[in-house]
Design a protein around this motif. Structure first.
Motif, short mmCIF file in Angstrom:
data_model
loop_
_atom_site.label_atom_id
_atom_site.label_comp_id
_atom_site.label_asym_id
_atom_site.label_seq_id
_atom_site.Cartn_x
_atom_site.Cartn_y
_atom_site.Cartn_z
N ASP B 3 0.82 -1.20 0.00
CA ASP B 3 0.00 0.00 0.00
C ASP B 3 0.86 1.25 0.00
O ASP B 3 0.34 2.37 0.01
CB ASP B 3 -0.90 0.02 1.23
CG ASP B 3 -1.94 -1.08 1.19
OD1 ASP B 3 -2.11 -1.76 2.20
OD2 ASP B 3 -2.55 -1.26 0.14
N SER B 4 2.16 1.09 0.02
CA SER B 4 3.07 2.22 0.22
C SER B 4 3.60 2.76 -1.09
O SER B 4 4.14 2.01 -1.91
CB SER B 4 4.24 1.76 1.11
OG SER B 4 5.30 2.66 1.01
N ILE B 5 3.45 4.06 -1.29
CA ILE B 5 4.10 4.71 -2.44
C ILE B 5 5.61 4.61 -2.29
O ILE B 5 6.34 4.43 -3.26
CB ILE B 5 3.65 6.18 -2.52
CG1 ILE B 5 2.12 6.27 -2.67
CG2 ILE B 5 4.34 6.89 -3.68
CD1 ILE B 5 1.56 5.62 -3.88
N ASP B 7 7.46 2.27 -1.09
CA ASP B 7 8.00 0.99 -1.53
C ASP B 7 7.91 0.83 -3.04
O ASP B 7 8.64 0.03 -3.62
CB ASP B 7 7.25 -0.16 -0.83
CG ASP B 7 7.60 -0.23 0.65
OD1 ASP B 7 8.67 0.25 1.04
OD2 ASP B 7 6.77 -0.75 1.43
#
Lengths: 191, 210
Positions: B3-5, B7
């Motif tokens: 869900d992480s930009i 990453d």
């Protein structure tokens, strides 16, 4: 699945965006963009011995106390205290998850969680002097009954007590005379 | 699925460097981020500001017919980008081909940027090392009024410019170096030769250290 709240701050531009509130908890500090490569933002505490300044969302608490993540790239100055994460009440330090880099340079970087009345910490293997020497990537996240901290992709701490139960806002802070917290990236999102 | 930009933009375990992404979308220019400067009298001219049109982005029109009149966006001297290890992406257009120039890229006393070049036949990669000199290299893209996506990167030895996804120009001379100082984002519309006021637009800008 419906898109959940998601926030990204690059700390790039001529000044801190107005959706941040500068919170002079003790004394009067300053915030400013840094005119150097990869400089990001600095938060500088006032000159008083226990002065403390934070940036936060002025109590707009959009992030879940049991299903959310916060990622920060930052560092602090030696012999000063600083950190970042998400809290319900930044001044009181209640209901939240945060990473703290302590003023004792040989201390470990710690993961804190807080409920409405009490906070508790778990130490990582990452030493504060290392966290002060250079920018590192801190990822904190909360699942239903656990909180976690990874640093540069390595899981460093897990906690399950004193978990928050109220919604949270992003924040970063610095404490102790003329200390500086440097931050160049922050991302918070509900999971 | 992450869900992480963060990453998605950075290899696992790495520490992100400075980046900015600007979509030029909303009620008004983000003046916390951008410093808007322009020739005298420009406030009353139009079209200026956020465009009320599909994919319009931000547009600026020079004040009047005077040669050298301009409008410009910058970080007001805050320069977080590396002169020898950085890149930028911009989506821009000129509204007319005669005497209208726009520039977008990373800039200070030295720079590497796209030049939507007035009465030149083609768009150009323009670079400057303020201790050595300035140079331009033509692309094969005609200086027209279409939107184009420009991407440039420098490694300190070569500056490479891509136009609409194709490598269009490279320069190894007169490029920013480690001794010429750090860089800030920059967009400018410029009246190169009088006539009438001139308009250019930008609807995306991204800069990053590598």
């Amino acid at each position: 699945m419906a898109y959940k709240q998601h926030f990204i701050e690059w700390f790039s531009g001529k000044q801190l965006p107005s959706y941040w509130n500068t919170d002079n908890i003790t004394g009067t500090g300053t915030v400013s963009m840094v005119d150097s490569v990869d400089g990001g933002l600095t938060i500088t505490a006032g000159s008083g011995g226990s002065d403390m300044t934070a940036i936060e969302f002025n109590n707009k608490t959009q992030f879940s106390p049991n299903a959310s993540t916060c990622i920060v790239v930052g560092k602090t100055t030696a012999s000063k205290q600083g950190g970042w994460g998400m809290l319900n009440d930044v001044s009181a330090g209640t209901h939240g998850i945060k990473t703290v880099i302590n003023s004792t340079n040989t201390d470990p970087v710690r993961l804190y969680t807080a409920d409405g009345s009490e906070s508790a910490q778990t130490a990582s293997s990452f030493i504060c002097s290392t966290a002060q020497a250079s920018f590192n990537a801190y990822k904190m996240w909360i699942e239903s009954s656990n909180a976690y901290l990874s640093i540069n992709g390595v899981l460093e701490a897990t906690k399950s007590n004193n978990m928050p139960t109220s919604a949270m806002q992003p924040f970063a802070y610095v404490r102790l005379s003329s200390g500086i917290t440097h931050i160049r990236y922050m991302e918070c999102y509900n999971t | 699925m992450t869900d992480s930009i963060y990453d998605q933009l950075n290899a696992y375990g790495t520490v992100a460097k400075q980046r900015v992404v600007e979509n030029f979308t909303g009620d008004a220019l983000d003046t916390d981020r951008w410093q808007l400067t322009h020739s005298i009298g420009n406030d009353s001219n139009s079209p200026n500001g956020m465009a009320d049109s599909v994919d319009g982005g931000f547009q600026w029109t020079t004040h009047n017919s005077n040669t050298g009149y301009y409008g410009q966006l910058s970080f007001n001297g805050i320069r977080p980008f590396d002169p020898v290890s950085s890149g930028w992406i911009a989506v821009t257009r000129n509204h007319t081909t005669t005497d209208t120039a726009h520039y977008a890229g990373l800039h200070e006393n030295s720079y590497f940027m796209i030049q939507g070049a007035g009465n030149e036949t083609y768009f150009r990669l323009s670079t400057r090392n303020d201790t050595e000199g300035t140079g331009n290299t033509n692309t094969s893209i005609s200086s027209d009024t279409n939107w184009h996506v420009w991407k440039a990167e420098t490694n300190g030895t070569t500056v490479s410019l891509y136009g609409d996804g194709v490598l269009e120009a490279e320069r190894t001379a007169y490029i920013p170096s480690s001794t010429t100082g750090s860089l800030e984002p920059f967009f400018q519309v410029y009246n190169t030769n009088g006539g009438t006021s001139k308009t250019s637009s930008i609807r995306y800008f991204e800069a990053y250290n590598t």
